[in-house]
Design an enzyme around this catalytic site. Sequence first.
Site, PDB file in Angstrom:
ATOM      1  N   GLY A  25     -25.001  29.188 -63.350  1.00 18.09           N
ATOM      2  CA  GLY A  25     -26.063  29.687 -64.246  1.00 18.09           C
ATOM      3  C   GLY A  25     -27.504  30.161 -64.175  1.00 18.09           C
ATOM      4  O   GLY A  25     -27.595  30.642 -64.894  1.00 18.09           O
ATOM      5  N   PHE A 106     -36.335  19.865 -52.229  1.00 18.58           N
ATOM      6  CA  PHE A 106     -37.820  20.151 -52.693  1.00 18.58           C
ATOM      7  C   PHE A 106     -38.403  19.605 -51.092  1.00 18.58           C
ATOM      8  O   PHE A 106     -37.990  19.011 -50.663  1.00 18.58           O
ATOM      9  CB  PHE A 106     -38.424  19.330 -53.444  1.00 18.58           C
ATOM     10  CG  PHE A 106     -37.667  17.371 -53.795  1.00 18.58           C
ATOM     11  CD1 PHE A 106     -38.879  16.796 -52.988  1.00 18.58           C
ATOM     12  CD2 PHE A 106     -36.756  17.053 -54.197  1.00 18.58           C
ATOM     13  CE1 PHE A 106     -38.655  15.910 -52.751  1.00 18.58           C
ATOM     14  CE2 PHE A 106     -36.522  15.542 -54.343  1.00 18.58           C
ATOM     15  CZ  PHE A 106     -37.308  15.067 -53.824  1.00 18.58           C
ATOM     16  N   TYR A 156     -30.838  26.365 -41.673  1.00 16.94           N
ATOM     17  CA  TYR A 156     -30.942  24.833 -40.676  1.00 16.94           C
ATOM     18  C   TYR A 156     -30.444  23.511 -40.770  1.00 16.94           C
ATOM     19  O   TYR A 156     -30.478  22.824 -39.897  1.00 16.94           O
ATOM     20  CB  TYR A 156     -32.336  24.206 -41.367  1.00 16.94           C
ATOM     21  CG  TYR A 156     -32.332  24.337 -42.902  1.00 16.94           C
ATOM     22  CD1 TYR A 156     -31.714  22.704 -43.424  1.00 16.94           C
ATOM     23  CD2 TYR A 156     -33.437  24.979 -43.488  1.00 16.94           C
ATOM     24  CE1 TYR A 156     -31.845  22.792 -45.425  1.00 16.94           C
ATOM     25  CE2 TYR A 156     -33.104  24.265 -45.274  1.00 16.94           C
ATOM     26  CZ  TYR A 156     -33.202  23.433 -46.024  1.00 16.94           C
ATOM     27  OH  TYR A 156     -33.212  23.127 -47.150  1.00 16.94           O
TER      28      TYR A 156
HETATM   29  C1  HXC Z   1     -41.044  13.193 -53.749  1.00 18.82           C
HETATM   30  C2  HXC Z   1     -39.815  13.338 -55.479  1.00 18.82           C
HETATM   31  C3  HXC Z   1     -39.296  15.032 -55.807  1.00 18.82           C
HETATM   32  C4  HXC Z   1     -41.308  15.200 -55.352  1.00 18.82           C
HETATM   33  C5  HXC Z   1     -38.605  14.471 -56.877  1.00 18.82           C
HETATM   34  N1  HXC Z   1     -38.662  13.014 -56.415  1.00 18.82           N
HETATM   35  N2  HXC Z   1     -39.182  15.918 -56.791  1.00 18.82           N
HETATM   36  N3  HXC Z   1     -40.136  12.730 -54.822  1.00 18.82           N
HETATM   37  N4  HXC Z   1     -41.694  14.553 -53.976  1.00 18.82           N
HETATM   38  N5  HXC Z   1     -41.123  16.727 -54.878  1.00 18.82           N
HETATM   39  C6  HXC Z   1     -37.690  11.802 -56.735  1.00 18.82           C
HETATM   40  C7  HXC Z   1     -38.168  11.158 -57.922  1.00 18.82           C
HETATM   41  O1  HXC Z   1     -39.330  10.498 -58.258  1.00 18.82           O
HETATM   42  C8  HXC Z   1     -36.665  10.495 -57.769  1.00 18.82           C
HETATM   43  O2  HXC Z   1     -36.994   8.995 -57.312  1.00 18.82           O
HETATM   44  C9  HXC Z   1     -35.564  11.094 -57.050  1.00 18.82           C
HETATM   45  O3  HXC Z   1     -36.788  11.946 -56.268  1.00 18.82           O
HETATM   46  C10 HXC Z   1     -34.672  11.783 -58.113  1.00 18.82           C
HETATM   47  O4  HXC Z   1     -35.740  12.632 -59.345  1.00 18.82           O
HETATM   48  P1  HXC Z   1     -35.222  13.365 -61.011  1.00 18.82           P
HETATM   49  O5  HXC Z   1     -36.875  14.207 -60.877  1.00 18.82           O
HETATM   50  O6  HXC Z   1     -34.792  11.725 -61.296  1.00 18.82           O
HETATM   51  O7  HXC Z   1     -33.975  13.781 -59.999  1.00 18.82           O
HETATM   52  P2  HXC Z   1     -32.753  14.874 -61.031  1.00 18.82           P
HETATM   53  O8  HXC Z   1     -33.222  15.244 -62.533  1.00 18.82           O
HETATM   54  O9  HXC Z   1     -31.555  14.379 -61.167  1.00 18.82           O
HETATM   55  O10 HXC Z   1     -33.377  16.367 -60.442  1.00 18.82           O
HETATM   56  C11 HXC Z   1     -32.636  16.587 -58.743  1.00 18.82           C
HETATM   57  C12 HXC Z   1     -33.984  17.327 -58.020  1.00 18.82           C
HETATM   58  C13 HXC Z   1     -34.155  18.636 -58.595  1.00 18.82           C
HETATM   59  C14 HXC Z   1     -33.023  17.754 -56.580  1.00 18.82           C
HETATM   60  C15 HXC Z   1     -35.249  16.332 -57.630  1.00 18.82           C
HETATM   61  O11 HXC Z   1     -35.337  19.504 -58.122  1.00 18.82           O
HETATM   62  C16 HXC Z   1     -33.447  19.937 -59.558  1.00 18.82           C
HETATM   63  O12 HXC Z   1     -33.145  19.905 -60.229  1.00 18.82           O
HETATM   64  N6  HXC Z   1     -33.229  20.907 -58.353  1.00 18.82           N
HETATM   65  C17 HXC Z   1     -31.931  21.512 -58.628  1.00 18.82           C
HETATM   66  C18 HXC Z   1     -32.306  22.920 -58.150  1.00 18.82           C
HETATM   67  C19 HXC Z   1     -32.522  23.220 -57.066  1.00 18.82           C
HETATM   68  O13 HXC Z   1     -33.143  22.270 -56.363  1.00 18.82           O
HETATM   69  N7  HXC Z   1     -32.572  23.966 -56.751  1.00 18.82           N
HETATM   70  C20 HXC Z   1     -33.749  24.458 -55.073  1.00 18.82           C
HETATM   71  C21 HXC Z   1     -31.957  25.120 -54.319  1.00 18.82           C
HETATM   72  S1  HXC Z   1     -32.896  25.858 -52.886  1.00 18.82           S
HETATM   73  P3  HXC Z   1     -37.501   7.725 -58.111  1.00 18.82           P
HETATM   74  O14 HXC Z   1     -38.082   7.078 -56.780  1.00 18.82           O
HETATM   75  O15 HXC Z   1     -39.296   8.047 -57.674  1.00 18.82           O
HETATM   76  O16 HXC Z   1     -36.363   7.476 -58.020  1.00 18.82           O
HETATM   77  C22 HXC Z   1     -32.427  25.931 -51.268  1.00 18.82           C
HETATM   78  C23 HXC Z   1     -32.775  26.789 -50.367  1.00 18.82           C
HETATM   79  C24 HXC Z   1     -32.902  26.366 -48.826  1.00 18.82           C
HETATM   80  O17 HXC Z   1     -32.011  24.614 -51.692  1.00 18.82           O
HETATM   81  C25 HXC Z   1     -32.695  27.076 -48.286  1.00 18.82           C
HETATM   82  C26 HXC Z   1     -34.440  27.855 -48.081  1.00 18.82           C
HETATM   83  C27 HXC Z   1     -34.895  28.743 -47.298  1.00 18.82           C
HETATM   84  P1  NAP Z   2     -31.131  27.143 -58.075  1.00 23.47           P
HETATM   85  O1  NAP Z   2     -30.648  28.510 -59.110  1.00 23.47           O
HETATM   86  O2  NAP Z   2     -32.115  26.136 -58.045  1.00 23.47           O
HETATM   87  O3  NAP Z   2     -29.218  26.471 -58.144  1.00 23.47           O
HETATM   88  C1  NAP Z   2     -28.950  25.617 -57.911  1.00 23.47           C
HETATM   89  C2  NAP Z   2     -27.962  25.358 -58.922  1.00 23.47           C
HETATM   90  O4  NAP Z   2     -27.607  23.949 -58.953  1.00 23.47           O
HETATM   91  C3  NAP Z   2     -28.759  25.302 -60.012  1.00 23.47           C
HETATM   92  O5  NAP Z   2     -28.049  26.261 -61.103  1.00 23.47           O
HETATM   93  C4  NAP Z   2     -28.390  24.228 -60.765  1.00 23.47           C
HETATM   94  O6  NAP Z   2     -27.952  23.806 -62.309  1.00 23.47           O
HETATM   95  C5  NAP Z   2     -27.230  23.261 -60.448  1.00 23.47           C
HETATM   96  N1  NAP Z   2     -27.424  21.655 -59.939  1.00 23.47           N
HETATM   97  C6  NAP Z   2     -27.762  21.108 -59.187  1.00 23.47           C
HETATM   98  N2  NAP Z   2     -27.638  19.951 -59.349  1.00 23.47           N
HETATM   99  C7  NAP Z   2     -26.708  19.745 -59.517  1.00 23.47           C
HETATM  100  C8  NAP Z   2     -25.751  18.600 -59.866  1.00 23.47           C
HETATM  101  N3  NAP Z   2     -25.490  17.587 -59.938  1.00 23.47           N
HETATM  102  N4  NAP Z   2     -23.926  19.336 -60.594  1.00 23.47           N
HETATM  103  C9  NAP Z   2     -23.958  20.685 -60.943  1.00 23.47           C
HETATM  104  N5  NAP Z   2     -24.840  21.339 -60.906  1.00 23.47           N
HETATM  105  C10 NAP Z   2     -26.040  21.319 -59.964  1.00 23.47           C
HETATM  106  O7  NAP Z   2     -31.622  27.907 -56.716  1.00 23.47           O
HETATM  107  P2  NAP Z   2     -31.036  28.495 -55.603  1.00 23.47           P
HETATM  108  O8  NAP Z   2     -31.635  29.085 -54.870  1.00 23.47           O
HETATM  109  O9  NAP Z   2     -29.993  29.624 -56.075  1.00 23.47           O
HETATM  110  O10 NAP Z   2     -29.467  28.254 -54.720  1.00 23.47           O
HETATM  111  C11 NAP Z   2     -28.294  28.545 -54.604  1.00 23.47           C
HETATM  112  C12 NAP Z   2     -27.541  28.332 -53.351  1.00 23.47           C
HETATM  113  O11 NAP Z   2     -27.990  29.088 -52.132  1.00 23.47           O
HETATM  114  C13 NAP Z   2     -28.306  26.703 -53.142  1.00 23.47           C
HETATM  115  O12 NAP Z   2     -26.862  26.080 -52.014  1.00 23.47           O
HETATM  116  C14 NAP Z   2     -29.538  26.607 -51.631  1.00 23.47           C
HETATM  117  O13 NAP Z   2     -29.272  25.721 -51.060  1.00 23.47           O
HETATM  118  C15 NAP Z   2     -28.604  28.442 -51.152  1.00 23.47           C
HETATM  119  N6  NAP Z   2     -29.554  28.510 -50.662  1.00 23.47           N
HETATM  120  C16 NAP Z   2     -30.717  29.323 -51.236  1.00 23.47           C
HETATM  121  C17 NAP Z   2     -31.925  30.154 -50.685  1.00 23.47           C
HETATM  122  C18 NAP Z   2     -32.898  30.776 -51.449  1.00 23.47           C
HETATM  123  O14 NAP Z   2     -33.515  31.071 -50.843  1.00 23.47           O
HETATM  124  N7  NAP Z   2     -32.910  30.910 -52.466  1.00 23.47           N
HETATM  125  C19 NAP Z   2     -30.960  29.706 -49.178  1.00 23.47           C
HETATM  126  C20 NAP Z   2     -30.293  29.755 -48.707  1.00 23.47           C
HETATM  127  C21 NAP Z   2     -29.670  29.160 -49.242  1.00 23.47           C
HETATM  128  P3  NAP Z   2     -28.510  22.846 -63.493  1.00 23.47           P
HETATM  129  O15 NAP Z   2     -29.389  21.830 -63.431  1.00 23.47           O
HETATM  130  O16 NAP Z   2     -28.487  23.021 -64.918  1.00 23.47           O
HETATM  131  O17 NAP Z   2     -27.489  21.437 -62.863  1.00 23.47           O
END
Ligand code: HXC
Ligand code: NAP
Length: 296
Positions: A25, A106, A156
């Site tokens: 999404g 994060f 990584y």
């Molecule tokens: C320290 C943190 C934190 C932060 C959350 N936590 N953010 N701790 N620093 N910045 C802790 C919280 O305090 C909590 O612990 C636990 O993590 C869970 O947090 P919640 O907010 O309750 O979790 P949730 O609502 O499920 O959210 C999950 C999430 C959030 C991962 C924290 O960021 C999320 O929804 N992400 C989804 C999308 C995403 O991350 N996209 C990016 C992918 S990019 P406690 O102990 O307080 O309970 C990627 C690229 C890689 O992967 C490569 C790039 C080059």
């Molecule tokens: P993004 O938009 O945040 O995508 C992550 C998606 O995962 C969101 O749509 C989120 O939707 C979903 N998600 C998170 N937790 C989930 C759960 N428990 N169940 C189902 N869905 C969940 O970030 P993005 O940058 O496009 O990342 C996509 C992929 O590319 C990831 O695997 C990431 O590690 C990889 N990647 C990204 C980069 C970059 O530079 N962007 C680089 C290397 C690799 P909801 O919050 O609605 O659940």
Amino acid sequence: MPTYTEPMLKEGSLKGRTILVTGGGSGLGKSMSKYFLQLGANVIICSRKLEKINKAVEELHAETGGNITGYACDVRNYEEVENVIKQGVEKYGEINGLVNNAAGNFISPTERLSHRAFDTVVDIVLKGSYNCSLALGKYWIEKNIKASVLSIVTTYAWVGSGYVVPSACAKAGVLAMTKSLAVEWGKYGLRFNAVAPGPFPTKGAWDRLFPKEFMDALDINNKIPVGRVGEHQELANLAAYLMSDYSAYINGDVITIDGGEWMQNGGEFTWVGNMIPKEMWDMVEASIKGKSKEKE
Ligand code: HXC
Ligand code: NAP
């Protein structure tokens, strides 16, 4: 001249495919889904936030005219994954593709993390990917369906990285699963591959990994030999190729798409480029040559 910002595969390249894209999404998942639809696939997207999924379904359908449906699903929960598969099969007849794209991440010093924070990231990335691969794998083997699985890792996964340790552990696990199942389930006509992107601007990644405080201090383009971040279409091109039958002989591989970033940052002497001005090289060369003439 055709270029990387343009769609690459010919029309209909994914006709007959029904692909489940987790986290479809937003961000890269949404961009890949759009291109899959343009190439004739049926697409199922899922993530936790139903409102976001419904909006993406509406947008992508309007933009492409393709068959797309979406469900709320937390990939950490096996029953929810099974339910998405059941509904997807009811709607499209079969599913024959999976993109493990959903992720959580994060940036943070590891000592600041609670064990719950560590669990959260590992569970979304690793458990989510094996839940989907296992549930679909069982279905494919039972029904004798040939399929392709693509997991989105990052560079990584093999070198590791400080400050994103849960994600590094989980992506490494996903890569191990990819290579392992490619071998074990190749005999069933199931292919498993991964792509390892470098930085591609998305709101999800930028908000959590490249916050403003970092971006003010860092020119991200300098980290990348080709001098730029990724374009979504070039990743979508690669993903579509790996999901299509054109890549039928590629199995168990990971393809890096990062402009050479990881090698630049991993190279022992890369720092030299920034530290030694061009004019100094004559002096360095003379000094090295002088030393090699000295008696040992
Ligand atoms: C320290 C943190 C934190 C932060 C959350 N936590 N953010 N701790 N620093 N910045 C802790 C919280 O305090 C909590 O612990 C636990 O993590 C869970 O947090 P919640 O907010 O309750 O979790 P949730 O609502 O499920 O959210 C999950 C999430 C959030 C991962 C924290 O960021 C999320 O929804 N992400 C989804 C999308 C995403 O991350 N996209 C990016 C992918 S990019 P406690 O102990 O307080 O309970 C990627 C690229 C890689 O992967 C490569 C790039 C080059
Ligand atoms: P993004 O938009 O945040 O995508 C992550 C998606 O995962 C969101 O749509 C989120 O939707 C979903 N998600 C998170 N937790 C989930 C759960 N428990 N169940 C189902 N869905 C969940 O970030 P993005 O940058 O496009 O990342 C996509 C992929 O590319 C990831 O695997 C990431 O590690 C990889 N990647 C990204 C980069 C970059 O530079 N962007 C680089 C290397 C690799 P909801 O919050 O609605 O659940």
